[in-house]
Structure formats: structure tokens, C-alpha cells
Design an enzyme around this catalytic site. Structure first.
Site, short mmCIF file in Angstrom:
data_model
loop_
_atom_site.label_atom_id
_atom_site.label_comp_id
_atom_site.label_asym_id
_atom_site.label_seq_id
_atom_site.Cartn_x
_atom_site.Cartn_y
_atom_site.Cartn_z
N ARG A 92 11.44 31.47 -4.75
CA ARG A 92 10.61 30.70 -3.82
C ARG A 92 9.32 31.48 -3.57
NH1 ARG A 92 11.62 31.64 1.06
NH2 ARG A 92 13.85 31.20 1.01
N TYR A 119 -7.94 9.01 -0.16
CA TYR A 119 -6.69 8.70 -0.85
C TYR A 119 -5.64 8.30 0.20
CZ TYR A 119 -2.31 9.46 -3.36
OH TYR A 119 -1.05 9.32 -3.89
N ASP A 161 -10.97 17.77 -2.19
CA ASP A 161 -9.93 17.24 -3.08
C ASP A 161 -10.67 16.89 -4.38
OD1 ASP A 161 -8.22 15.59 -4.54
OD2 ASP A 161 -7.35 14.66 -2.76
N LYS A 188 -2.25 14.58 -11.84
CA LYS A 188 -3.22 13.73 -12.50
C LYS A 188 -3.82 14.44 -13.73
CE LYS A 188 -2.04 11.36 -8.90
NZ LYS A 188 -2.78 11.36 -7.66
C1 LIG Z 1 -2.43 11.52 -6.24
C2 LIG Z 1 -3.44 12.06 -5.31
C3 LIG Z 1 -3.07 12.90 -4.23
C4 LIG Z 1 -1.63 13.23 -3.91
O1 LIG Z 1 -1.03 14.04 -4.88
P1 LIG Z 1 0.52 13.97 -5.26
O2 LIG Z 1 0.62 14.92 -6.41
O3 LIG Z 1 0.84 12.55 -5.60
O4 LIG Z 1 1.28 14.44 -4.05
C5 LIG Z 1 -4.08 13.40 -3.43
N1 LIG Z 1 -5.38 13.10 -3.66
C6 LIG Z 1 -5.76 12.31 -4.66
C7 LIG Z 1 -7.22 12.01 -4.86
C8 LIG Z 1 -4.82 11.76 -5.53
O5 LIG Z 1 -5.21 10.95 -6.52
#
Ligand SMILES: *Cc1c(COP(=O)(O)O)cnc(C)c1O
Length: 392
Positions: free
Chosen positions: A53, A105, A177, A202
Site C-alpha cells: 500500500r 466533469y 485536470d 483515458k
Molecule cells: C474520467 C474523468 C475523470 C474521472 O476519472 P476516473 O478515472 O473515471 O475516476 C476526471 N476528470 C475527467 C476530465 C475525466 O474525463
């Protein structure tokens, strides 16, 4: 970057960052350390690894790679993008305030408003393109500006350097982000941001086979706090997932190049299509954020959204059902092309009046353009549009 000659290019970083041959066997690729614990020669006498962890060598290699790709000092990996965000928010205290964008998001919005709002943290949502709106919410309790650029699904652009400038010299930190751009197209730390967050699920993972998140910062004190929370709360990714992302990263530069080329070809094609009234892609000089995007991004990405000329729910549903190569699904950033209908999918929980204000109408369709051949993708969209309209 002060000395370009000593800074490896993004492609070199993608292939090499974090990866050292295994010292025991010489294995070129980072082994998958499927172990929860590590032998100690005597009490407290270990090789830097005690429990997975806290540390795992496969995860460490990946965290070093994340830091290098985002031009930061520290990288931290988490079990999902939202788990990464969760830890950032846990560095706040009751009474603290956060200012974020009104085109956020959905999952981030939910985490802010349904989880952390209960712990005495106040969230403000403004158009971060309007610096006066930002300043109007700024006060001595503001700890974070949480921004996202380009946004989902309208591809709105925030001027990162301008936001950083507004809070310079205060205790307010700026987090970006960077999921939609990836480190190949945009490096927020170079623009003065304090932290970058990614949904690694992504583009970084890139193959739609892993859910993961990461944070990158060069702030030593903040890293220390985040590292403690990462271990204390425990939302860490497993070594197999870390291996898959290390593998994915090695082609990030090539994938992003193709995502951008295909995104550009499709955006231009759709903009001439009679069944489409508007295409959202920051590469168009007519896009409201184009000038800023051209300045702070290296290219315009593979995310494209468009509005059907009839702006009709039934037509939109038929279009997304008729594509063959574009698969109807949530998520984005994988090698394969995806198509989605924000009003009934990602933005279904947002009241109609609110979503329509930002442009998320019933006739809006979003594409995550993959790395297939552009001509095949264009034909697929043309066929789907034609069939959807004939049956209409
Ligand atoms: C998918 C996404 C998230 C969340 O991420 P997860 O891996 O699904 O928890 C946050 N911000 C953006 C812009 C996203 O596309």
C-alpha cells in the site's frame, strides 16, 4: 525549461521515463511486482519497500514516469481519477473554499457537491474564462482553484497562466485536470499551476483496459501531505494495472499525434456536413478559446463534439446507434473511437436548463476520435448521419 539541450523530448520521455533495467535480472521492462510485502533482514532493515500500500516497485516506476511527463518533481498514482481528486480535497479543512469551472466533469462535480460539501468545504462554480467572475469569489478562505481545460463536452478553454496570475502570491493553489489534453499537448506546471491531475483511465492508459488516476506536483510540502494521505487512505492501483499503464505510456506521443490528426480531419469534414449546424473543436479559428488553446497547447486533441441541424433527440439517438466503428460508450482516450450522447449519458443528471445553457442540447453528440484510419471514420459518420436522416 531553461536548457533545451538537456531536456529530453516528450517522445523520449514517453519511452524511457521511470524505466530502469531490473537490477537483479537485467530485465529491460519493469517487472510486475505481485507482492504485498517484502522481507526484512532485521527489524526495520529493509530495501525501501515494506508493504505494497505504501510502496511497490512497479508503481514507483510509473509514478516517476508521470512526474517526468508532466515536468514535475513528484508523481502519485491512485486507483482512479476520482481517488486522486479525493486525496487532494482531503488536504483541505472545514471552512476552506474551492473555486471551480461551471463546465466540470460530472464525477468531479458529484465528488465536490455530494461528498466534500458535507465536510464544511464550500465550492463555487464560475466561468473561469471570466477572470472578474473568478476574482468575485476569491477570498482569504480560498485554498484551491480546480480547473479543467479543454472541458467536456463543449471544449471550453481556460487560460491557465491567467488564472495562475490572479492568485499569485496568495495561499490559493491552482490544480489543472489535464485529462483531455494529456501531457503531450499541455503541461500546466510549466504555465505556473501547482498541480496536475489525470484520469489515467483515458489517454495515459490509452487502451480502455485500466481505471487509474494520478497527481503531479513540484511542491515538496504538498507532496509529503499527499503521500501520507495516499498511504493512510489506501486507494492505490495494483501492480498489474501499473504495468499496463507503463506499457501504454510508451506510445503516448504516437497515439496523441494520430488522435490529433484524425480529430482535425473529422472536425473539418463535419463542419461542411449539411446535417450539422455546429462543430466544437478548439483548432477552429472561430472557436472562442482558439487563441488561448493555440498558445498553451501543442495541438488540439482528438475530442470533437457537434450539434445536429435539427437538434432533435430522436435523430441524435439514431446517429449514435448507426455507427459501426464509433462505439456507443462512456469514457474517452482509447485507441478505438467512441461516440456518446451527453444529454442522456454523461450529463443526464444535470437539469435541462442548466446543461442547455452551456450548449448540451438534445442534438449534441460527442466523439472520442481514435487512431484508426481517418477515411474509415469519416465514412462511418457519413453513413450513420445519412441513415439517421432517411429514417427520420
Ligand atoms: C474520467 C474523468 C475523470 C474521472 O476519472 P476516473 O478515472 O473515471 O475516476 C476526471 N476528470 C475527467 C476530465 C475525466 O474525463
Amino acid at each position: 525549461m531553461s536548457d533545451k539541450s538537456q531536456t529530453p523530448g516528450p517522445g523520449t520521455l514517453a519511452v524511457h521515463a521511470g524505466v530502469e533495467p531490473d537490477p537483479t535480472t537485467g530485465a529491460i521492462m519493469t517487472p510486475v511486482y505481485l507482492t504485498s510485502t517484502y522481507v526484512q533482514d532485521g527489524v526495520g532493515n529493509h530495501k525501501g519497500f515494506e508493504y505494497s500500500r505504501t510502496h511497490n516497485p512497479t508503481r514507483t516506476a510509473l509514478e516517476v514516469a508521470f512526474a517526468a511527463l508532466e515536468h514535475g518533481t513528484h508523481g502519485l498514482a491512485f486507483a482512479s481519477g476520482l481517488a486522486a481528486m479525493d486525496v487532494v480535497l482531503k488536504t483541505l479543512r472545514p471552512g476552506d473554499e474551492v473555486i471551480s469551472t461551471n463546465d466540470l466533469y460530472g464525477g468531479s462535480y458529484r465528488l465536490f457537491t455530494t461528498v466534500f460539501a458535507h465536510y464544511g468545504i464550500t465550492f463555487h462554480f464560475v466561468d473561469l474564462g471570466d477572470l472578474d467572475a473568478l476574482k468575485s469569489k476569491l477570498n482569504e478562505h480560498t485554498r484551491l482553484i480546480w480547473t479543467e481545460t479543454p472541458t467536456n463536452p463543449m471544449m471550453q478553454i481556460t487560460d491557465i497562466a491567467a488564472v495562475v496570475d490572479v492568485v499569485k502570491g496568495t495561499a490559493t493553489r491552482v490544480v489543472v485536470d489535464n485529462t483531455f489534453a494529456s501531457p503531450m499537448l499541455q503541461n500546466p506546471l510549466d504555465l505556473g499551476a501547482d498541480m496536475v491531475m489525470h484520469s489515467v483511465t483515458k489517454y495515459l492508459g490509452g487502451h480502455s483496459d485500466v481505471v487509474m488516476g494520478c497527481l503531479v506536483t513540484s511542491d515538496d510540502a504538498w507532496e509529503d501531505e499527499l503521500r501520507t494521505l495516499q498511504n493512510s487512505c489506501g486507494a492505490v492501483p495494483g501492480p498489474m494495472d501499473c504495468f499496463l499503464v507503463l506499457r501504454g505510456l510508451k506510445t503516448l506521443h504516437l497515439r496523441m499525434q494520430r488522435h490529433c490528426e484524425n480529430g482535425k480531419a473529422i472536425a473539418h469534414h463535419l463542419s461542411t456536413h449539411p446535417a450539422i449546424s455546429k462543430v466544437y473543436w478548439p483548432g477552429f479559428t472561430t472557436h472562442p478559446g482558439h487563441e488561448i488553446a493555440a498558445r498553451q497547447m501543442h495541438d488540439f486533441g482528438g475530442m470533437v463534439a457537434f450539434t445536429l441541424a435539427d437538434d432533435n433527440l430522436q435523430t441524435a439517438k439514431r446517429v449514435v446507434a448507426k455507427t459501426n466503428l464509433f462505439t456507443l460508450a462512456e469514457s474517452l482516450g482509447g485507441v478505438e473511437s467512441l461516440i456518446g450522447h451527453p444529454a442522456t449519458m454523461t450529463h443526464a443528471s444535470i437539469p435541462r436548463e442548466v446543461r442547455e445553457k452551456t450548449g448540451v442540447t438534445d442534438g449534441l453528440i460527442r466523439l472520442s476520435v481514435g487512431i484508426e484510419d481517418a477515411q474509415d471514420l469519416i465514412s462511418d459518420l457519413d453513413n450513420a448521419l445519412e441513415q439517421a436522416l432517411i429514417r427520420g
